[in-house]
Design a protein around this motif. Structure first.
Motif, short mmCIF file in Angstrom:
data_model
loop_
_atom_site.label_atom_id
_atom_site.label_comp_id
_atom_site.label_asym_id
_atom_site.label_seq_id
_atom_site.Cartn_x
_atom_site.Cartn_y
_atom_site.Cartn_z
N GLY A 1 0.81 -1.21 0.00
CA GLY A 1 0.00 0.00 0.00
C GLY A 1 0.84 1.26 0.00
O GLY A 1 0.51 2.25 -0.66
N ILE A 2 1.95 1.24 0.74
CA ILE A 2 2.87 2.38 0.74
C ILE A 2 3.40 2.62 -0.67
O ILE A 2 3.48 3.75 -1.16
CB ILE A 2 4.03 2.15 1.73
N GLY A 3 3.78 1.53 -1.36
CA GLY A 3 4.29 1.67 -2.72
C GLY A 3 3.25 2.25 -3.65
O GLY A 3 3.54 3.17 -4.43
N SER A 4 2.02 1.79 -3.57
CA SER A 4 0.98 2.27 -4.48
C SER A 4 0.56 3.70 -4.17
O SER A 4 -0.02 4.37 -5.02
CB SER A 4 -0.24 1.35 -4.42
N SER A 5 0.82 4.18 -2.96
CA SER A 5 0.45 5.55 -2.63
C SER A 5 1.24 6.56 -3.45
O SER A 5 0.80 7.70 -3.63
CB SER A 5 0.67 5.81 -1.13
N VAL A 6 2.40 6.17 -3.95
CA VAL A 6 3.25 7.08 -4.71
C VAL A 6 2.76 7.24 -6.14
O VAL A 6 2.86 8.30 -6.74
CB VAL A 6 4.71 6.57 -4.72
N GLN A 7 2.18 6.18 -6.69
CA GLN A 7 1.91 6.11 -8.12
C GLN A 7 0.93 7.16 -8.61
O GLN A 7 1.18 7.82 -9.63
CB GLN A 7 1.41 4.70 -8.46
N HIS A 8 -0.19 7.35 -7.91
CA HIS A 8 -1.23 8.24 -8.43
C HIS A 8 -0.75 9.68 -8.63
O HIS A 8 -0.86 10.21 -9.74
CB HIS A 8 -2.45 8.21 -7.52
N PRO A 9 -0.23 10.35 -7.60
CA PRO A 9 0.21 11.73 -7.82
C PRO A 9 1.37 11.84 -8.79
O PRO A 9 1.43 12.77 -9.61
CB PRO A 9 0.60 12.21 -6.41
N GLN A 10 2.31 10.90 -8.73
CA GLN A 10 3.48 10.99 -9.60
C GLN A 10 3.12 10.69 -11.06
O GLN A 10 3.61 11.35 -11.98
CB GLN A 10 4.57 10.03 -9.12
N GLY A 11 2.29 9.68 -11.29
CA GLY A 11 1.87 9.37 -12.65
C GLY A 11 1.06 10.50 -13.26
O GLY A 11 1.26 10.87 -14.43
N SER A 12 0.13 11.04 -12.49
CA SER A 12 -0.69 12.16 -12.99
C SER A 12 0.17 13.38 -13.28
O SER A 12 -0.02 14.07 -14.28
CB SER A 12 -1.75 12.52 -11.95
N MET A 13 1.14 13.66 -12.40
CA MET A 13 2.02 14.80 -12.61
C MET A 13 2.87 14.61 -13.86
O MET A 13 3.10 15.55 -14.63
CB MET A 13 2.92 15.00 -11.40
N LEU A 14 3.33 13.38 -14.11
CA LEU A 14 4.14 13.10 -15.29
C LEU A 14 3.35 13.41 -16.56
O LEU A 14 3.86 14.06 -17.47
CB LEU A 14 4.59 11.65 -15.28
N VAL A 15 2.10 12.96 -16.62
CA VAL A 15 1.28 13.22 -17.80
C VAL A 15 1.02 14.71 -17.95
O VAL A 15 1.13 15.28 -19.05
CB VAL A 15 -0.06 12.45 -17.71
N THR A 16 0.68 15.37 -16.85
CA THR A 16 0.36 16.81 -16.90
C THR A 16 1.55 17.63 -17.35
O THR A 16 1.44 18.50 -18.22
CB THR A 16 -0.11 17.28 -15.51
N ASP A 17 2.71 17.38 -16.76
CA ASP A 17 3.90 18.17 -17.09
C ASP A 17 4.42 17.87 -18.48
O ASP A 17 5.02 18.73 -19.13
CB ASP A 17 4.99 17.92 -16.05
N THR A 18 4.20 16.66 -18.96
CA THR A 18 4.68 16.30 -20.29
C THR A 18 3.84 16.93 -21.38
O THR A 18 4.36 17.40 -22.39
CB THR A 18 4.68 14.77 -20.46
N TYR A 19 2.52 16.96 -21.18
CA TYR A 19 1.62 17.46 -22.22
C TYR A 19 1.21 18.92 -22.03
O TYR A 19 0.60 19.51 -22.92
CB TYR A 19 0.37 16.58 -22.28
N GLY A 20 1.51 19.50 -20.87
CA GLY A 20 1.22 20.91 -20.66
C GLY A 20 -0.26 21.22 -20.77
O GLY A 20 -1.10 20.54 -20.20
N GLU A 21 -0.59 22.27 -21.53
CA GLU A 21 -1.97 22.72 -21.66
C GLU A 21 -2.85 21.71 -22.40
O GLU A 21 -4.07 21.79 -22.35
CB GLU A 21 -2.02 24.06 -22.42
N ALA A 22 -2.24 20.77 -23.10
CA ALA A 22 -3.00 19.75 -23.84
C ALA A 22 -3.13 18.45 -23.06
O ALA A 22 -3.30 17.38 -23.64
CB ALA A 22 -2.32 19.49 -25.19
N ALA A 23 -3.07 18.53 -21.73
CA ALA A 23 -3.01 17.31 -20.91
C ALA A 23 -4.36 16.69 -20.62
O ALA A 23 -4.41 15.56 -20.15
CB ALA A 23 -2.31 17.62 -19.57
N ARG A 24 -5.47 17.39 -20.90
CA ARG A 24 -6.78 16.87 -20.48
C ARG A 24 -7.08 15.51 -21.10
O ARG A 24 -7.48 14.57 -20.42
CB ARG A 24 -7.89 17.88 -20.84
N ARG A 25 -6.89 15.38 -22.41
CA ARG A 25 -7.21 14.09 -23.05
C ARG A 25 -6.23 12.99 -22.64
O ARG A 25 -6.65 11.87 -22.35
CB ARG A 25 -7.25 14.25 -24.57
N PRO A 26 -4.91 13.25 -22.60
CA PRO A 26 -4.00 12.22 -22.09
C PRO A 26 -4.31 11.79 -20.66
O PRO A 26 -4.16 10.61 -20.31
CB PRO A 26 -2.61 12.88 -22.17
#
Length: 399
Positions: free
Chosen positions: A120-145
């Motif tokens: 559970g500790i391991g999985s707690s990291v994934q959601h915010p970090q994965g979402s941040m990776l998609v958001t920061d990579t796609y910038g303003e076009a991140a909604r669909r990704p």
């Protein structure tokens, strides 16, 4: 001119490749971690028999993973925010796999509990970090990704528990859980190539616009919790609703399948809906349809109910993609922390809502409790009107 144009094309191609690989990395991690989470349901009856557990003890066993994963979203994001997406996603998946490995070992009930906590500790990291990776990579076009990322979690929830359920009658539970450990290890190594090795920095313009609009984030977080509560409440009562219409076990399975198929489609399509018609209009439309269709399924015959469920699944599950896409816009510049807070609200609501609706059903009736879940969706509509000025402020700041 030619070399310059060639270099420009090469840079664009490389940027596109990085974006695609980052999205695949985030989606792969999301699918595996959410698959791990829901696969535990298939193991619960086996653990009950082997360890002589009561139903209350089983609920506690599940909570060791689920509550740890939900409750540590914010601390985990804070602890790892200085590391690269590659490091955080690899560490997250490796730790979750290690926890399951400990659970596999012949250490008795105590070892199982320790392993689930570590996973559970391991999985707690994934959601915010994965979402941040998609958001920061796609910038303003991140909604669909982000909608695709959201869908990948549902894909993992659909595939891994089904595979576990198929294998458990053939193999003992430890070898089946060991196969999940191997899958986690393979994904960890795949992330070495897929996830970016260095943190991605946001531009000052985007950070500034988000700081100005941060007051709307609290409203968005409440909306996310209510949306999840609606979904979990309806899922709790759907099997009983189908049986009340004269359906049997087969019809219950078909009903859940139709709802989940529609939900998966909604995760992909509702992000596009928000891009075309706007966040406020889209969420109001999907929540109004959700409330109306949940209520309608209480009174329609079984055939009509089954026919409505795929459409209900689209709006019931798809709204979350719109909401996730709005998190970066309304955060205060710290994307990872914003997603951690948002996921904490969503996961916490998912855990508490069935208990609340269950109590309502116990003291009134199943019909009243189902209508209460529909009313929860209706509560989101006025909140979206309150959120509208904050979203408009973001739109003006980004132009």
């Amino acid at each position: 001119m030619v070399p310059s144009k060639a270099n420009e094309d090469l840079a664009v191609a490389e940027e596109t490749s990085i974006r695609h690989r980052s999205l695949i990395a985030a989606c792969l991690a999301h699918a595996v971690h959410d698959g791990f989470t829901d696969s535990l349901y298939a193991f619960l009856p086996v653990w009950q028999t082997q360890f002589g557990l009561s139903y209350a003890a089983l609920a506690i066993v599940r909570a060791l993973y689920y509550a740890t994963m939900g409750g540590l979203q914010i601390p985990a994001d804070r602890a790892l925010k200085r590391f690269s997406p590659r490091t955080t996603l690899m560490l997250s998946t490796a730790m979750a796999s290690t926890g399951l490995l400990i659970a596999v070992m012949p250490l008795g009930f105590f070892g199982l509990c320790v392993g689930l906590v570590i996973a559970g500790i391991g999985s707690s990291v994934q959601h915010p970090q994965g979402s941040m990776l998609v958001t920061d990579t796609y910038g303003e076009a991140a909604r669909r990704p982000l909608g695709v990322y959201n869908f990948s979690g549902d894909l993992g929830k659909a595939l891994l528990p089904a595979l576990v359920a198929v294998m458990l009658p053939i193999l003992a539970w430890r070898p089946v859980l060991a196969l999940l450990v191997i899958l986690g290890a393979l994904v960890t190594f795949a992330l070495v190539w897929l996830a970016p090795a260095t943190p991605i920095k946001l531009s000052n313009k985007r950070q500034g616009s988000r700081v100005k609009a941060s007051s709307g984030f609290d409203i968005l977080t409440v909306i996310g919790g209510l949306d999840t509560a609606t979904r979990m409440g309806y899922l709790l009562f759907l099997p009983f609703l189908v049986r009340g219409h004269g359906g049997g076990s087969t019809e219950v399975g078909v009903a859940l399948g139709l709802l989940f198929v529609g939900g998966a489609l909604g995760k992909v399509t509702c992000g596009w809906l928000a891009e075309r018609f706007g966040v406020v209009v889209s969420v109001i439309a999907t929540e109004a349809l959700t409330a109306a269709m949940i209520t309608a399924t209480l009174f329609t015959p079984i055939t009509a109910t089954l026919a409505m469920l795929p459409v209900l699944g689209v709006v019931l599950n798809g709204t979350s993609s719109i909401l996730y896409g709005s998190v970066p816009e309304l955060s205060s510049g710290d994307t990872g922390r914003a997603f951690a807070i948002f996921y904490t609200s969503v996961i916490g609501s998912g855990g508490l809502a069935p208990i609340v609706y269950g109590l309502i059903a116990d003291h009134t009736s199943q019909t009243v409790a189902t209508i209460a879940s529909a009313a929860t969706a209706g509560l989101i509509i006025p909140l979206m009107l309150v959120l509208r000025p904050h979203l408009q402020k973001v739109a003006k700041a980004s132009t």
